[in-house]
Structure formats: C-alpha cells, structure tokens
Scaffold this active site. Structure first.
Site, short mmCIF file in Angstrom:
data_model
loop_
_atom_site.label_atom_id
_atom_site.label_comp_id
_atom_site.label_asym_id
_atom_site.label_seq_id
_atom_site.Cartn_x
_atom_site.Cartn_y
_atom_site.Cartn_z
N HIS A 1 8.35 96.16 84.02
CA HIS A 1 7.84 96.51 82.69
C HIS A 1 7.45 97.98 82.55
CE1 HIS A 1 8.34 92.47 81.56
NE2 HIS A 1 7.16 91.99 81.87
N HIS B 1 5.99 91.28 74.32
CA HIS B 1 5.61 90.34 75.36
C HIS B 1 4.48 89.40 74.92
CE1 HIS B 1 4.89 88.82 79.41
NE2 HIS B 1 5.83 89.62 79.90
N GLU C 1 11.09 86.76 75.62
CA GLU C 1 11.24 88.21 75.48
C GLU C 1 12.71 88.55 75.25
OE1 GLU C 1 9.28 89.77 79.16
OE2 GLU C 1 8.73 87.64 79.26
#
Length: 382
Positions: free
Chosen positions: A134, A208, A345
C-alpha cells in the site's frame, strides 16, 4: 498489455471553502466542513460531509482521504454507518489498518519490495514481511490532502489533490494526483481517480473501506451474500504475492459467481485460505472494453442493504478482515474482531511491476491515468 483508463467528466466547478457549501443546481446536496484535530506534526485536518437530497451522507477527512462513515438507509429507511472507523484522528495516525483510506502510489503488494523499470531497479520499503504494501511506510493514506468542494453536480462532491515528489517512498517521478468523491442522489458513492507523472513510474490507486452492511459495530459479516463477477483469481504464495497464475475459481472457495455467504467457505482447508487466514486475494474481473463494468454485489439479509460495485479496473481484491484481532476500538466503542468487516478494493493486480503478463501499471509522461469506481447502495425494498 496496454493500460486502458476511463473517467466520466463531472462537469463541476470549484466552490469556495466555506463552512457549509450548498450546491446551486437542481437536486444538489451539500458539503459541510468541520475541524477534526491536528496531526502529530501540527497539520490541521478537516472532516467533510457530503449529503445528498435523500439524506444519505459520506464523511471523510483530509488525512489520508479517509472515508470515516457512509450513512445509507436499510429496508425500513433507517440510516446507519456501513463502514468501520475510529472516532479520533490520533487513532487513524497510530493504529489504522487502512480503514477507509486512499491508497497509493501502489495499492496492494509488490514482491520483495522492489521492481525494475526501464533497466533501473527501485527499492521500496519492506513494510509487510519481505514485501511492500500500500505504498510503503508513508503512503497516500498518511498524508494530508488538499480538498476542494465542488458545485454543479447532482448530489454532493469534493476533489482531493496531492503531489507525490520524485523519489517519495522509493518511487520515481513527481506524481500529481486528484481524486473526486461524489455522492449522487441515487445513493451512489463515485470515486474518480486521475494522475500524471513527469517520469515513467508505476501507479495503482484504490480505496480501502471496510464494509459491514448491517451497520458498524453490529457483528460479523459471515452472512453477507457476496457475488463477484470473476471466473479467475490470482493464487498467492505464503507471503501473499501472486504466483503469476490466473487460476479458475471453479470448485474452489473463490467461486462467488452465483453468490455465496462470505462465511460459508472462509474456514476451508484450502492452502490459499491458510496463507491469508481467510480471503486476501485478487479476482480477475470478467469484463469487455474499458468502461464501467459490474464487479461485485453484496446483500446483507438482516438490514436488506445491497451494495453494487462497478469499476473500470481489471481486478478487485477481496479481503475478509482477517487481521482484525479485537485490539482496535471503533468509533462507537466496539472491539473490531476478525471478519467484522470486508474490503473490495478495485485495482490493477498485486505485484504487476514484477509480472509482465499482468495488465501494466506503468504510467509515462504525457499519459493521464483515469479510473472510476462506483458503490451503489440500495435495499431489497427498493
């Protein structure tokens, strides 16, 4: 493989940053701004509330572009928040498992925390075992975005802007990013992403949120009926990096084509489930063309709420909240336990920079990344 991006024009003009900003077009909603505290390094953070003309609302903060609440009605018309989150900014800074955050530069994992682009190897932060997750140590989820409320739309909308400097978290190129959150009067949360770069780089932007359609703090998500429009998924190794295979979902716990309760096979002895302690896998969406396509549908039988996700992206990561361990306390004071929320996602695939057969995530100067995802909320009484 070529990379196709799509984004519809909002046709919105920038409005001044007043405390309460109400749209001027027919059916326009409102954008409200209130203080949400200061970061540990002293930056002021505001909370923004998008409200449509049906009373539904989306709340987000400038820190990380984090969506803190999505309030939509159940089958009886009662509004509840359907995403997990914290009450205080300090909790988002210190212990957030990416609740509601904008993710970049690269959503999901990059194997070995490195990739090679045009003959140069780039080293990233290894913040998830041996891998980068991420965006690294300080991804887009941990920066304060500039926010501009928008007018001229049906519903309510705001634009978030951030410029990521060349070399930030190890990624090449200065990346200019804008994201537009829109709440339409049809109870759709629309997220439009756009980015440009001055050097070749890799980009994978996503959102997210952890969802529980029964309402935040009401318990687990095992009985949510999930449908994913995917014949294939990307199996992973023990560190959750895709092997490169595009495997059929037929006969596996990953077959959600006809709809199934999330909890029905989550405790399967399939080795893939053991790697992630549940679902933490990318699904290869069935799609044709580059436009919006239905990716997933979730139905929660107690409340009657339905969420349909459409996207221009080629994949969706389904994560079943496997690492929630009762140590986090939510905004309403409840402990978050394993499988109290799920994520869907929309994205390009994990580790694409190291998997030439996957859809490319390379963005070059002169190109514009454009991507759209829509979450449509309704009920079985609609």
């Amino acid at each position: 493989m070529s990379r196709a991006w799509h984004r519809s024009v909002l046709g919105a003009a920038v409005l001044g940053m007043g405390v309460l900003l109400t749209g001027t077009s027919a059916g326009a909603g409102s954008v409200d701004k209130t203080p949400f505290g200061n970061t540990q390094d002293g930056k002021a953070v505001n909370l923004y509330t998008l409200t449509n003309d049906r009373g539904a609302s989306v709340k987000f903060i400038a820190y990380g572009g984090i969506i803190t609440a999505i309030n939509v009605p159940d089958r009886w018309g009662k509004l509840d928040n359907v995403v997990l989150g914290f009450k205080e900014l300090a909790d988002y800074e210190s212990m957030n498992p990416y609740f509601g955050a904008l993710i970049g530069r690269y959503g999901n994992r990059i194997g070995g925390a490195k990739f090679t682009l045009d003959g140069t190897q780039y080293q990233l932060a290894a913040n998830n075992g041996p891998n980068s997750l991420h965006g690294g140590t300080k991804g887009f989820d941990k920066v304060v975005w500039a926010v501009e409320p928008l007018s001229g739309v049906s519903g309510a909308a705001a634009r978030l802007n951030y410029t990521s400097k060349d070399g930030e978290e190890g990624y090449p190129g200065t990346l200019t990013v804008q994201v537009v959150y829109s709440l339409t009067n049809d109870n759709e949360l629309r997220i439009d992403y756009e980015a440009t770069t001055d050097k070749p780089t890799v980009v994978n932007l996503t959102s997210h949120s952890y969802f529980n359609l029964a309402g935040d703090g009401t318990g687990g998500i095992d009985d949510h009926i999930l449908t994913i429009s995917a014949d294939r998924y990307t199996p992973v190794d023990a560190t959750l990096i895709p092997t490169g295979q595009l495997a059929s979902v037929t006969g596996t716990p990953f077959d959600f084509r006809q709809g199934a309760p999330i909890g029905a096979r989550i405790r399967s002895n399939d080795p893939q489930m053991a790697y992630g302690r549940g679902y933490d896998h990318n699904f290869v969406l069935n799609r044709s063309g580059s436009g919006l396509s239905l990716a997933a549908r979730v139905y929660e039988p107690r409340s009657g709420r339905i969420m349909e996700i459409s996207t221009t992206e080629p994949g969706v990561q389904f994560y079943s909240g496997n690492f929630l361990d009762s140590t986090l306390i939510g905004a309403a004071g409840q402990q978050y336990r394993q499988t109290d929320g799920f994520c869907l996602e929309t994205q390009h695939f994990p580790d694409s920079p190291n998997k030439p057969s996957f859809p490319t995530t390379v963005l070059k100067p002169g190109e514009t990344l454009k991507s759209t995802t829509i979450h449509k909320f309704s009920t079985d009484a609609s």
